[in-house]
Design a protein around this motif. Structure first.
Motif: not given
Length: 193
Positions: A63-64, A92, A95-101
């Motif tokens: 993902y990165e 994102n 990666l579990g970055r829910l806010g950014q996603a």
């Protein structure tokens, strides 16, 4: 005496290494015209699109690296379009970055050319964030845009409907769910056994 033996051993090792390296050399160290350092690379060929590379990296769980590829594609294109935003949102999400996603996928679905998978991925983000009612609406929209053809979208909609119906009549359950990749950018929510 020990010093002389040690020096002789070092000299023998250097000589053996030199002879070994000389045996490996073909003697021809010239570089042909137009060849930089990698033989067989066509330097005049078109590069693979960064968005395609990003989707392949997402499929591989990188993902990165996918985010870097989508950013590179945005620089090459000179703009951030729906494909790039959806790809960044999917990476994102992985990666579990829910806010950014969520922000990126909301921007993607607001643009012309958004795909049903983009709506589905936003629904997955909302489900993960506990926004079940809104996720249900998003899945319904994705299902309608896809004409009901995607099994993943249908399954996600069923899960959202079941979860929203159960939440009003029963106490909150602490079921664990996991994201399952379906295709290059499509996610499916599955309960863990």
């Amino acid at each position: 005496m020990i010093t002389r033996v040690r020096r002789a051993a070092q000299a023998a090792a250097v000589l053996a290494t030199s002879l070994g390296l000389a045996a490996c050399s073909t003697g021809d160290t010239s570089v042909s015209e137009g060849q930089i350092d990698a033989p067989g690379v066509d330097l005049t060929a078109d590069a693979v699109d960064g968005v395609d590379v990003g989707h392949r990296l997402i499929a591989a769980g990188e993902y990165e690296l996918a985010i870097k590829s989508f950013n590179r594609a945005a620089l090459e294109r000179g703009k951030i379009d729906v494909e790039i935003l959806a790809g960044l949102g999917s990476a994102n999400l992985g990666l579990g970055r829910l806010g950014q996603a969520e922000r990126q996928l909301r921007r993607a679905i607001s643009m012309e050319g958004a795909q049903p998978e983009d709506w589905n991925n936003l629904g997955v983000v909302l489900m993960e964030a506990g926004k079940t009612v809104e996720a249900e609406q998003i899945f319904k929209r994705a299902f309608a845009l896809d004409n009901g053809e995607s099994v993943a979208i249908r399954d996600n909609l069923r899960l959202a409907l079941a979860k929203s119906q159960n939440s009003a009549t029963t106490p909150l359950q602490t079921d664990d769910y996991k994201l399952v990749r379906r295709g290059s950018t499509d996610f499916l929510i599955r309960p863990t056994p």
